[in-house]
Design a protein around this motif. Structure first.
Motif, PDB file in Angstrom:
ATOM      1  N   LYS A  27      -1.069   0.088 -10.905  1.00 24.91           N
ATOM      2  CA  LYS A  27      -1.488  -0.663  -9.723  1.00 24.91           C
ATOM      3  C   LYS A  27      -3.021  -0.682  -9.637  1.00 24.91           C
ATOM      4  O   LYS A  27      -3.669   0.354  -9.631  1.00 24.91           O
ATOM      5  CB  LYS A  27      -0.894  -0.027  -8.466  1.00 24.91           C
ATOM      6  CG  LYS A  27      -1.234  -0.754  -7.178  1.00 24.91           C
ATOM      7  CD  LYS A  27      -0.515  -0.165  -5.996  1.00 24.91           C
ATOM      8  CE  LYS A  27      -1.049   1.153  -5.547  1.00 24.91           C
ATOM      9  NZ  LYS A  27      -2.297   1.116  -4.811  1.00 24.91           N
ATOM     10  N   GLU A  29      -6.750  -1.260  -7.868  1.00 23.90           N
ATOM     11  CA  GLU A  29      -7.319  -0.969  -6.550  1.00 23.90           C
ATOM     12  C   GLU A  29      -7.237  -2.212  -5.678  1.00 23.90           C
ATOM     13  O   GLU A  29      -7.407  -3.325  -6.162  1.00 23.90           O
ATOM     14  CB  GLU A  29      -8.794  -0.562  -6.700  1.00 23.90           C
ATOM     15  CG  GLU A  29      -9.048   0.893  -6.404  1.00 23.90           C
ATOM     16  CD  GLU A  29     -10.524   1.208  -6.491  1.00 23.90           C
ATOM     17  OE1 GLU A  29     -11.272   0.842  -5.562  1.00 23.90           O
ATOM     18  OE2 GLU A  29     -10.892   1.814  -7.510  1.00 23.90           O
ATOM     19  N   VAL A  31      -4.627  -3.403  -4.169  1.00 22.30           N
ATOM     20  CA  VAL A  31      -3.271  -3.939  -4.061  1.00 22.30           C
ATOM     21  C   VAL A  31      -2.429  -2.879  -3.362  1.00 22.30           C
ATOM     22  O   VAL A  31      -2.443  -1.709  -3.742  1.00 22.30           O
ATOM     23  CB  VAL A  31      -2.691  -4.272  -5.453  1.00 22.30           C
ATOM     24  CG1 VAL A  31      -1.244  -4.736  -5.334  1.00 22.30           C
ATOM     25  CG2 VAL A  31      -3.532  -5.328  -6.148  1.00 22.30           C
ATOM     26  N   THR A  32      -1.691  -3.300  -2.354  1.00 20.30           N
ATOM     27  CA  THR A  32      -0.895  -2.339  -1.594  1.00 20.30           C
ATOM     28  C   THR A  32       0.323  -1.880  -2.392  1.00 20.30           C
ATOM     29  O   THR A  32       0.782  -2.569  -3.312  1.00 20.30           O
ATOM     30  CB  THR A  32      -0.398  -2.951  -0.265  1.00 20.30           C
ATOM     31  OG1 THR A  32       0.531  -3.999  -0.568  1.00 20.30           O
ATOM     32  CG2 THR A  32      -1.547  -3.499   0.573  1.00 20.30           C
ATOM     33  N   ASP A  33       0.829  -0.722  -2.011  1.00 27.57           N
ATOM     34  CA  ASP A  33       2.044  -0.208  -2.648  1.00 27.57           C
ATOM     35  C   ASP A  33       3.211  -1.171  -2.444  1.00 27.57           C
ATOM     36  O   ASP A  33       4.107  -1.259  -3.284  1.00 27.57           O
ATOM     37  CB  ASP A  33       2.407   1.166  -2.067  1.00 27.57           C
ATOM     38  CG  ASP A  33       1.442   2.258  -2.523  1.00 27.57           C
ATOM     39  OD1 ASP A  33       0.732   2.054  -3.538  1.00 27.57           O
ATOM     40  OD2 ASP A  33       1.396   3.316  -1.862  1.00 27.57           O
ATOM     41  N   GLU A  34       3.195  -1.890  -1.358  1.00 24.87           N
ATOM     42  CA  GLU A  34       4.259  -2.849  -1.058  1.00 24.87           C
ATOM     43  C   GLU A  34       4.139  -4.105  -1.928  1.00 24.87           C
ATOM     44  O   GLU A  34       5.140  -4.659  -2.376  1.00 24.87           O
ATOM     45  CB  GLU A  34       4.191  -3.237   0.425  1.00 24.87           C
ATOM     46  CG  GLU A  34       5.300  -4.165   0.861  1.00 24.87           C
ATOM     47  CD  GLU A  34       5.196  -4.497   2.333  1.00 24.87           C
ATOM     48  OE1 GLU A  34       4.921  -5.678   2.640  1.00 24.87           O
ATOM     49  OE2 GLU A  34       5.381  -3.587   3.161  1.00 24.87           O
ATOM     50  N   ASP A  35       2.912  -4.574  -2.166  1.00 27.80           N
ATOM     51  CA  ASP A  35       2.704  -5.805  -2.934  1.00 27.80           C
ATOM     52  C   ASP A  35       2.803  -5.621  -4.444  1.00 27.80           C
ATOM     53  O   ASP A  35       3.139  -6.561  -5.156  1.00 27.80           O
ATOM     54  CB  ASP A  35       1.343  -6.415  -2.599  1.00 27.80           C
ATOM     55  CG  ASP A  35       1.318  -7.057  -1.227  1.00 27.80           C
ATOM     56  OD1 ASP A  35       2.397  -7.332  -0.670  1.00 27.80           O
ATOM     57  OD2 ASP A  35       0.202  -7.271  -0.702  1.00 27.80           O
ATOM     58  N   TRP A  36       2.492  -4.436  -4.934  1.00 27.61           N
ATOM     59  CA  TRP A  36       2.441  -4.214  -6.374  1.00 27.61           C
ATOM     60  C   TRP A  36       3.768  -4.527  -7.081  1.00 27.61           C
ATOM     61  O   TRP A  36       3.775  -5.289  -8.056  1.00 27.61           O
ATOM     62  CB  TRP A  36       1.952  -2.800  -6.677  1.00 27.61           C
ATOM     63  CG  TRP A  36       1.875  -2.482  -8.139  1.00 27.61           C
ATOM     64  CD1 TRP A  36       2.477  -1.449  -8.766  1.00 27.61           C
ATOM     65  CD2 TRP A  36       1.158  -3.195  -9.147  1.00 27.61           C
ATOM     66  NE1 TRP A  36       2.179  -1.475 -10.112  1.00 27.61           N
ATOM     67  CE2 TRP A  36       1.361  -2.541 -10.368  1.00 27.61           C
ATOM     68  CE3 TRP A  36       0.366  -4.335  -9.146  1.00 27.61           C
ATOM     69  CZ2 TRP A  36       0.819  -2.971 -11.569  1.00 27.61           C
ATOM     70  CZ3 TRP A  36      -0.188  -4.775 -10.349  1.00 27.61           C
ATOM     71  CH2 TRP A  36       0.040  -4.095 -11.527  1.00 27.61           C
TER      72      TRP A  36
END
Length: 137
Positions: A27, A29, A31-36
């Protein structure tokens, strides 16, 4: 390259390489954990769909069906690329003389608001009637 039917070897190698790299991607930097996972899924689906397109152009339709079927669920979050994938899948089925499967894929595309809707509707009209379909009087 695959879309234009040019340098198919290069297009196939790039699509395969992309799927391998995406499996090992970390992932970035910002990028959210949800979007990745969503981004990974979409990119892998695009690579598999491109691979399927190359396989169709090389008359490797069984392989194309496998690639495009694998791509479908990964692309569902984007109606346009999902419709393009399913449109490609329909042609792989039709090339294999699997008309019922091709018709089903085209019918799905015809129900999606995308640039492929009218293309799918036109292609459905050009297919022979489904087995067991009654003619209108």
């Amino acid at each position: 390259y695959g879309e234009k039917g040019e340098q198919l070897d290069k297009a196939e190698a790039s699509a395969v390489r992309a799927t391998v790299l995406l499996n090992a991607a970390t992932k970035p930097e910002g990028v959210t954990d949800e979007d990745w996972p969503k981004q990974l899924s979409l990119q892998k689906g695009l690579a598999l769909s491109s691979l399927g397109q190359v396989q169709i152009q090389e008359n490797r339709n069984d392989a194309a069906v496998a690639s495009l079927n694998a791509a479908g669920p990964l692309l569902k979050s984007n109606a346009v690329v999902y419709a393009r994938n399913q449109y490609r899948l329909a042609f792989a089925f039709l090339n294999l003389k699997r008309t019922a499967d091709g018709r089903a894929a085209l019918a799905e595309v015809a129900g999606i608001d995308s640039p492929y809707r009218a293309l799918a509707q036109d292609k459905l009209k050009s297919l022979p009637p489904a087995a067991g379909a009654k003619k209108k009087s």
